[in-house]
Design an enzyme around this catalytic site. Structure first.
Site, PDB file in Angstrom:
ATOM      1  N   CYS A 102     -37.008   3.819  47.395  1.00  0.00           N
ATOM      2  CA  CYS A 102     -37.117   2.759  46.398  1.00  0.00           C
ATOM      3  C   CYS A 102     -38.181   1.778  46.874  1.00  0.00           C
ATOM      4  O   CYS A 102     -38.013   1.143  47.927  1.00  0.00           O
ATOM      5  CB  CYS A 102     -35.780   2.048  46.210  1.00  0.00           C
ATOM      6  SG  CYS A 102     -35.857   0.653  45.076  1.00  0.00           S
ATOM      7  N   CYS A 253     -39.554  -1.156  39.168  1.00  0.00           N
ATOM      8  CA  CYS A 253     -39.397   0.047  39.993  1.00  0.00           C
ATOM      9  C   CYS A 253     -40.691   0.224  40.768  1.00  0.00           C
ATOM     10  O   CYS A 253     -41.745   0.484  40.166  1.00  0.00           O
ATOM     11  CB  CYS A 253     -39.103   1.272  39.131  1.00  0.00           C
ATOM     12  SG  CYS A 253     -39.002   2.812  40.068  1.00  0.00           S
TER      13      CYS A 253
END
Length: 314
Positions: A102, A253
């Site tokens: 991530c 993101c």
């Protein structure tokens, strides 16, 4: 379902009462964070779901456990080649599933390590950490962090001759399926270009878009609108929304921003810039392309990281 990584055998669950936690975010992509320097607080998927619940828990897009690499099989494998990767980012999506990487989370993870006094990182200094997407190197830069996300690659290399698209994506709010390009940043992404911001606003991401074909481990889906003009002062600018695998729509993101820049730069063709600003609902992140030490093109992600609260689980 085939949209998350297969888990390694979990430790026996234990109660989390008394566990200290923090809440942090990177451009709105938010996480519950726990420090586990002794490797004694394994958190299972059910506990992650409870903690990340926005109504009955702390709330977050995922949970990050800061644990020494030597306590995890994946971490020990990385240490064999990278002995300086002392800390491992043990990350789960909000639905409890394991995830490879991530981009926003890794910045918040390093900021958390510093805030907890587990590492010291001066401005301009670098830290190597382990993730399920491989080793990552993070540089502190003022109030933010820049991360070498490693090399990117096309998920469907057999389509190398015609990489304009490799899949079709359907989503509520879009009248017809749209062509897309699937990019790996250590985790899978499928990028769709839209013509207008009004199209982006009309796209509904309450449910997962349908991707055909779907990458083997599922995929995150980015809907992107290039700015007009695309390039200003040598920097490309795009606006993005994302549906994250195992989470739903998120404010940001990091790996998705990188994948979106990869796809748009590819579609723009020769002369497209190596520096990009990506606007997401939670803010702006920077993406840069540069030659990596392994001879492949790497992607750098930069942006802020914030710790907003700390507490103890009751």
């Amino acid at each position: 379902m085939n949209d998350t990584l297969e888990e390694t055998p979990a430790h026996a669950h234990q109660g989390l009462s008394g566990l200290e936690f923090s809440k942090g975010h990177g451009t709105g992509n938010d996480f519950v964070l726990i420090a586990d320097p002794a490797g004694t607080w394994p958190v299972g998927p059910e506990q992650v779901v409870e903690l990340c619940d926005r109504h009955r828990g702390i709330g977050g897009d995922g949970l990050i456990r800061a644990v020494p690499s030597r306590f995890l099989p994946e971490g020990r494998d990385l240490l064999a080649q990278h002995p300086d990767a002392e800390w491992f980012m043990d990350y789960r999506n909000g639905d409890g599933s394991l995830s490879e990487m991530c981009g926003n989370g890794v910045r918040v993870f390093v900021h958390f390590l510093i805030a907890q006094g587990l590492v010291r990182l001066d401005d301009g200094a670098a830290l190597t950490i382990g993730t399920r997407g491989g080793v990552k190197v993070i540089v502190r830069s003022g109030s933010g962090y820049a991360v070498d996300m490693g090399p990117w690659e096309f998920i469907f290399p057999e389509d190398a001759a015609a990489r304009a698209m490799d899949s079709l994506v359907s989503a509520s709010g879009l009248e017809v399926a749209r062509p897309a390009l699937s990019v790996s940043m250590g985790n899978p992404h499928t990028v769709v270009a839209l013509a207008e911001l009004s199209e982006l606003e009309a796209t509904q991401l309450f449910t997962a878009p349908h991707v055909d074909p779907t990458p083997p481990n599922g995929t995150n889906v980015e809907f992107v609108v290039p700015s007009e003009p695309l390039v200003h002062d040598g920097v490309g600018t795009i606006t993005m929304r994302v549906h994250e695998r195992g989470v739903g729509e998120t404010q940001s993101c990091g790996t998705g921003a990188c994948a979106a820049a990869v796809a748009i730069r590819h579609w723009a063709g020769e002369g497209a810039p190596n520096a990009w600003n990506v606007t997401v609902p939670g803010g702006v992140v920077g993406v840069k392309f540069f030659p990596g030490p392994d001879g492949r093109e790497h992607v750098e992600l930069s942006g802020p990281a914030v710790i907003v609260a700390s507490g103890t689980l009751s």
